[in-house]
Scaffold this active site. Structure first.
Site, PDB file in Angstrom:
ATOM      1  CD  GLU A   1      21.621 -55.884 -23.275  1.00 37.81           C
ATOM      2  OE1 GLU A   1      20.567 -56.444 -22.937  1.00 37.81           O
ATOM      3  OE2 GLU A   1      21.726 -55.180 -24.295  1.00 37.81           O
TER       4      GLU A   1
ATOM      5  NE  ARG B   1      18.951 -58.507 -25.761  1.00 34.47           N
ATOM      6  CZ  ARG B   1      17.908 -59.013 -26.428  1.00 34.47           C
ATOM      7  NH1 ARG B   1      18.012 -60.184 -27.053  1.00 34.47           N
ATOM      8  NH2 ARG B   1      16.776 -58.344 -26.501  1.00 34.47           N
TER       9      ARG B   1
ATOM     10  CB  SER C   1      18.628 -52.805 -22.538  1.00 33.16           C
ATOM     11  OG  SER C   1      17.588 -52.734 -23.476  1.00 33.16           O
TER      12      SER C   1
HETATM   13  P1  FAD Z   1      30.918 -52.171 -28.791  1.00 33.83           P
HETATM   14  O1  FAD Z   1      30.081 -51.481 -27.778  1.00 33.83           O
HETATM   15  O2  FAD Z   1      32.005 -51.413 -29.442  1.00 33.83           O
HETATM   16  O3  FAD Z   1      31.513 -53.505 -28.142  1.00 33.83           O
HETATM   17  C1  FAD Z   1      30.696 -54.352 -27.402  1.00 33.83           C
HETATM   18  C2  FAD Z   1      31.516 -55.576 -26.970  1.00 33.83           C
HETATM   19  O4  FAD Z   1      31.835 -56.340 -28.117  1.00 33.83           O
HETATM   20  C3  FAD Z   1      32.854 -55.209 -26.330  1.00 33.83           C
HETATM   21  O5  FAD Z   1      33.124 -56.165 -25.341  1.00 33.83           O
HETATM   22  C4  FAD Z   1      33.843 -55.332 -27.476  1.00 33.83           C
HETATM   23  O6  FAD Z   1      35.155 -55.635 -27.039  1.00 33.83           O
HETATM   24  C5  FAD Z   1      33.248 -56.470 -28.257  1.00 33.83           C
HETATM   25  N1  FAD Z   1      33.553 -56.396 -29.689  1.00 33.83           N
HETATM   26  C6  FAD Z   1      33.205 -55.389 -30.533  1.00 33.83           C
HETATM   27  N2  FAD Z   1      33.611 -55.692 -31.791  1.00 33.83           N
HETATM   28  C7  FAD Z   1      34.236 -56.888 -31.716  1.00 33.83           C
HETATM   29  C8  FAD Z   1      34.882 -57.716 -32.682  1.00 33.83           C
HETATM   30  N3  FAD Z   1      34.950 -57.387 -33.974  1.00 33.83           N
HETATM   31  N4  FAD Z   1      35.439 -58.881 -32.255  1.00 33.83           N
HETATM   32  C9  FAD Z   1      35.357 -59.236 -30.954  1.00 33.83           C
HETATM   33  N5  FAD Z   1      34.766 -58.502 -29.994  1.00 33.83           N
HETATM   34  C10 FAD Z   1      34.204 -57.332 -30.379  1.00 33.83           C
HETATM   35  N6  FAD Z   1      21.349 -54.509 -28.462  1.00 33.83           N
HETATM   36  C11 FAD Z   1      20.485 -55.512 -28.766  1.00 33.83           C
HETATM   37  O7  FAD Z   1      20.840 -56.706 -28.633  1.00 33.83           O
HETATM   38  N7  FAD Z   1      19.212 -55.259 -29.183  1.00 33.83           N
HETATM   39  C12 FAD Z   1      18.765 -54.003 -29.353  1.00 33.83           C
HETATM   40  O8  FAD Z   1      17.627 -53.811 -29.760  1.00 33.83           O
HETATM   41  C13 FAD Z   1      19.632 -52.919 -29.026  1.00 33.83           C
HETATM   42  N8  FAD Z   1      19.211 -51.645 -29.119  1.00 33.83           N
HETATM   43  C14 FAD Z   1      20.050 -50.621 -28.793  1.00 33.83           C
HETATM   44  C15 FAD Z   1      19.574 -49.305 -28.906  1.00 33.83           C
HETATM   45  C16 FAD Z   1      20.392 -48.254 -28.587  1.00 33.83           C
HETATM   46  C17 FAD Z   1      19.857 -46.835 -28.696  1.00 33.83           C
HETATM   47  C18 FAD Z   1      21.744 -48.489 -28.193  1.00 33.83           C
HETATM   48  C19 FAD Z   1      22.670 -47.337 -27.911  1.00 33.83           C
HETATM   49  C20 FAD Z   1      22.216 -49.784 -28.076  1.00 33.83           C
HETATM   50  C21 FAD Z   1      21.370 -50.875 -28.374  1.00 33.83           C
HETATM   51  N9  FAD Z   1      21.806 -52.205 -28.258  1.00 33.83           N
HETATM   52  C22 FAD Z   1      20.950 -53.231 -28.584  1.00 33.83           C
HETATM   53  C23 FAD Z   1      23.166 -52.505 -27.799  1.00 33.83           C
HETATM   54  C24 FAD Z   1      24.214 -52.451 -28.951  1.00 33.83           C
HETATM   55  O9  FAD Z   1      23.714 -51.754 -30.056  1.00 33.83           O
HETATM   56  C25 FAD Z   1      24.642 -53.839 -29.412  1.00 33.83           C
HETATM   57  O10 FAD Z   1      25.141 -54.597 -28.340  1.00 33.83           O
HETATM   58  C26 FAD Z   1      25.724 -53.781 -30.508  1.00 33.83           C
HETATM   59  O11 FAD Z   1      25.926 -55.076 -31.042  1.00 33.83           O
HETATM   60  C27 FAD Z   1      27.054 -53.234 -30.007  1.00 33.83           C
HETATM   61  O12 FAD Z   1      27.872 -52.996 -31.142  1.00 33.83           O
HETATM   62  P2  FAD Z   1      29.165 -52.083 -31.042  1.00 33.83           P
HETATM   63  O13 FAD Z   1      29.878 -52.184 -32.336  1.00 33.83           O
HETATM   64  O14 FAD Z   1      28.795 -50.717 -30.621  1.00 33.83           O
HETATM   65  O15 FAD Z   1      29.970 -52.823 -29.899  1.00 33.83           O
HETATM   66  P1  NAP Z   2       8.928 -53.599 -24.931  1.00 30.43           P
HETATM   67  O1  NAP Z   2       8.270 -53.877 -26.248  1.00 30.43           O
HETATM   68  O2  NAP Z   2       8.457 -52.454 -24.107  1.00 30.43           O
HETATM   69  O3  NAP Z   2       8.888 -54.925 -24.056  1.00 30.43           O
HETATM   70  C1  NAP Z   2       9.447 -54.940 -22.751  1.00 30.43           C
HETATM   71  C2  NAP Z   2      10.184 -56.245 -22.564  1.00 30.43           C
HETATM   72  O4  NAP Z   2       9.257 -57.311 -22.614  1.00 30.43           O
HETATM   73  C3  NAP Z   2      11.196 -56.448 -23.635  1.00 30.43           C
HETATM   74  O5  NAP Z   2      12.435 -56.301 -23.048  1.00 30.43           O
HETATM   75  C4  NAP Z   2      10.936 -57.844 -24.193  1.00 30.43           C
HETATM   76  O6  NAP Z   2      12.000 -58.756 -23.972  1.00 30.43           O
HETATM   77  C5  NAP Z   2       9.745 -58.357 -23.422  1.00 30.43           C
HETATM   78  N1  NAP Z   2       8.686 -58.760 -24.379  1.00 30.43           N
HETATM   79  C6  NAP Z   2       7.740 -57.967 -24.934  1.00 30.43           C
HETATM   80  N2  NAP Z   2       6.918 -58.707 -25.703  1.00 30.43           N
HETATM   81  C7  NAP Z   2       7.362 -59.970 -25.648  1.00 30.43           C
HETATM   82  C8  NAP Z   2       6.948 -61.197 -26.252  1.00 30.43           C
HETATM   83  N3  NAP Z   2       5.881 -61.264 -27.063  1.00 30.43           N
HETATM   84  N4  NAP Z   2       7.665 -62.319 -25.985  1.00 30.43           N
HETATM   85  C9  NAP Z   2       8.727 -62.269 -25.189  1.00 30.43           C
HETATM   86  N5  NAP Z   2       9.173 -61.156 -24.588  1.00 30.43           N
HETATM   87  C10 NAP Z   2       8.501 -60.013 -24.812  1.00 30.43           C
HETATM   88  O7  NAP Z   2      10.512 -53.424 -25.150  1.00 30.43           O
HETATM   89  P2  NAP Z   2      11.333 -52.214 -25.751  1.00 30.43           P
HETATM   90  O8  NAP Z   2      12.207 -51.671 -24.710  1.00 30.43           O
HETATM   91  O9  NAP Z   2      10.445 -51.290 -26.516  1.00 30.43           O
HETATM   92  O10 NAP Z   2      12.259 -52.976 -26.788  1.00 30.43           O
HETATM   93  C11 NAP Z   2      11.710 -53.585 -27.923  1.00 30.43           C
HETATM   94  C12 NAP Z   2      12.681 -54.640 -28.425  1.00 30.43           C
HETATM   95  O11 NAP Z   2      13.928 -54.037 -28.769  1.00 30.43           O
HETATM   96  C13 NAP Z   2      12.984 -55.706 -27.380  1.00 30.43           C
HETATM   97  O12 NAP Z   2      13.103 -56.948 -28.019  1.00 30.43           O
HETATM   98  C14 NAP Z   2      14.301 -55.272 -26.805  1.00 30.43           C
HETATM   99  O13 NAP Z   2      15.108 -56.361 -26.384  1.00 30.43           O
HETATM  100  C15 NAP Z   2      14.960 -54.560 -27.984  1.00 30.43           C
HETATM  101  N6  NAP Z   2      15.832 -53.502 -27.476  1.00 30.43           N
HETATM  102  C16 NAP Z   2      17.024 -53.863 -26.948  1.00 30.43           C
HETATM  103  C17 NAP Z   2      17.897 -52.898 -26.483  1.00 30.43           C
HETATM  104  C18 NAP Z   2      19.247 -53.297 -25.945  1.00 30.43           C
HETATM  105  O14 NAP Z   2      20.080 -52.443 -25.761  1.00 30.43           O
HETATM  106  N7  NAP Z   2      19.483 -54.552 -25.716  1.00 30.43           N
HETATM  107  C19 NAP Z   2      17.554 -51.560 -26.529  1.00 30.43           C
HETATM  108  C20 NAP Z   2      16.306 -51.239 -27.042  1.00 30.43           C
HETATM  109  C21 NAP Z   2      15.450 -52.203 -27.533  1.00 30.43           C
HETATM  110  P3  NAP Z   2      13.332 -58.872 -24.894  1.00 30.43           P
HETATM  111  O15 NAP Z   2      14.145 -57.686 -24.539  1.00 30.43           O
HETATM  112  O16 NAP Z   2      13.906 -60.152 -24.435  1.00 30.43           O
HETATM  113  O17 NAP Z   2      12.910 -58.885 -26.325  1.00 30.43           O
END
Ligand code: FAD
Ligand code: NAP
Length: 337
Positions: free
Chosen positions: A333, A163, A237
């Site tokens: 995050e 991340r 998250s």
């Molecule tokens: P923004 O929120 O607009 O920006 C995020 C950051 O990136 C800021 O610092 C901004 O300045 C910078 N940025 C944006 N665009 C650029 C660019 N073109 N050049 C340089 N910098 C830039 N994330 C995960 O990793 N895994 C997930 O499964 C996941 N699930 C999510 C589920 C939900 C319901 C929500 C709401 C969010 C989730 N996220 C997840 C977080 C989010 O979707 C990601 O981080 C996504 O990449 C953010 O994109 P954005 O365009 O909205 O970025």
């Molecule tokens: P989940 O399946 O309930 O699992 C809980 C956590 O355990 C996750 O965060 C995941 O880590 C870890 N995990 C589960 N199984 C694993 C495996 N086999 N090996 C290593 N790590 C494991 O999680 P959830 O909330 O429903 O999300 C599912 C996936 O979507 C996850 O990968 C999560 O990162 C992603 N997600 C991300 C965001 C965001 O905003 N970043 C939001 C929603 C969902 P990891 O998170 O490292 O994968």
């Protein structure tokens, strides 16, 4: 490019927080981006914004916000096994994944339904269900906002980690990511390492699981437990999963034998932040309009009129509880402004 003064940021952040930007402009082309370099250099502060799905505004933004809407994609080359697809940063991530899945190209299917733009995806090396962006990203093009040069950064240059990347660390605020070059597979093998995905395909041979099957399963799982920002404000998250030593796991497991943990390398283990928060009693709690999601405690939500500060204060209380109960510091995050 037109600038709007004192613009509302509410439509530009998925928490649905009301905050104002001193100035807001929309980038529609690379030329727009290059033309606004002097504006950026003269601004008190600036922010490149995608869909605002990974940030929280706790106050008005006293500077220039540039929304990246530079779109387009093209296949640069292909061979028997791979497609090299260049995608501009303002494209919607989830729509890109759907496009690759419809074509049967593998690599992005586990990242289905993640909100946001393609240009923001490298910033935190987006990941889900055992797959990270860094596995398919070959390189990216970015404007160096200091020099105005358009440069290419290789996968290695981006220093991707869990991340994170240089765009969150050493090169924070230095680049505007214009486009990403992906290498996608024409002969994909599914990654079903995560429990819910494994369970979804338990009766089917892996060889017969298509990228479309995986994408649909990921979407169904996500829809069943994650709030849709269109209906309930959130930024996914709120905290990262903490990575700790084995000694720390050993210490905790005595008290909490059911605690999930995952091996990162020989020395480090990842804990599930959502589990720690739930165990600290926060799941489903609500203070005014700021709350902890009832199905996934890692997601903080805005029930309607919460201010960014109220969400932030809730996050601080959660951090204190987790520290007290487990001795662990939860790191944000979501980026706080
Ligand atoms: P923004 O929120 O607009 O920006 C995020 C950051 O990136 C800021 O610092 C901004 O300045 C910078 N940025 C944006 N665009 C650029 C660019 N073109 N050049 C340089 N910098 C830039 N994330 C995960 O990793 N895994 C997930 O499964 C996941 N699930 C999510 C589920 C939900 C319901 C929500 C709401 C969010 C989730 N996220 C997840 C977080 C989010 O979707 C990601 O981080 C996504 O990449 C953010 O994109 P954005 O365009 O909205 O970025
Ligand atoms: P989940 O399946 O309930 O699992 C809980 C956590 O355990 C996750 O965060 C995941 O880590 C870890 N995990 C589960 N199984 C694993 C495996 N086999 N090996 C290593 N790590 C494991 O999680 P959830 O909330 O429903 O999300 C599912 C996936 O979507 C996850 O990968 C999560 O990162 C992603 N997600 C991300 C965001 C965001 O905003 N970043 C939001 C929603 C969902 P990891 O998170 O490292 O994968």
């Amino acid at each position: 490019m037109q600038l709007v003064e004192n613009a509302s940021l509410k439509p530009y952040n998925t928490f649905g927080i009301e905050a104002k930007a001193k100035q807001l402009g929309t980038l529609k082309s690379v030329e727009d981006a290059i033309a606004c370099l002097s504006l950026i250099n003269n601004a008190n502060q600036f922010l490149i914004l995608g869909s605002g799905s990974n940030l929280l505004f706790t106050k008005n933004f006293d500077g220039l916000v540039l929304v990246n809407q530079i779109t387009g994609n093209e296949i640069l080359s292909e061979n028997d096994s791979d497609i090299f697809l260049k995608v501009y940063g303002g494209e919607n991530w989830s729509e890109l994944v759907d496009f690759t899945v419809e074509n049967g190209w593998g690599g992005l299917e586990n990242l289905s339904l993640i909100p946001g733009t393609v240009g923001a995806a490298p910033v935190q090396n987006i990941g889900a269900y055992g797959v990270e962006l860094k596995e398919t990203l070959v390189s990216l093009e970015a404007i160096d906002l200091g020099t105005g040069e358009v440069i290419r950064l290789t996968n290695k240059d981006c220093e991707f980690s869990y991340r994170s990347s240089i765009f969150k660390t050493s090169a924070k605020g230095r680049f505007l990511i214009l486009s990403v070059l992906f290498r996608l597979s024409k002969n994909p093998t599914p990654n079903l390492t995560y429990g819910p995905l494994k369970a979804a395909f338990k009766d089917i041979s892996e060889n017969s699981v298509s990228v479309k099957n995986v994408s649909e399963a990921v979407k169904a799982i996500r829809r069943s437990k994650l709030p849709d920002p269109e209906e309930l404000g959130n930024a996914g998250s709120f905290f990262k999963n903490p990575v700790v030593s084995f000694a720390k796991v050993e210490e905790l497991i005595v008290q909490f034998p059911e605690m999930p943990f995952y091996k990162v390398d020989e020395e480090k283990f990842k804990l599930a932040a959502g589990w720690l928060i739930e165990k600290s009693g926060w799941k489903g709690k609500r203070i005014g309009d700021a709350g902890v999601h009832e199905k996934q405690a890692l997601v903080l939500v805005n029930y309607g009129k919460a201010t960014g500060m109220e969400i932030f204060n809730l996050s601080k209380q959660i951090q204190l509880s987790v520290k007290k109960q487990f001795g662990i510091d939860l790191e944000n995050e979501v980026t706080i402004f």
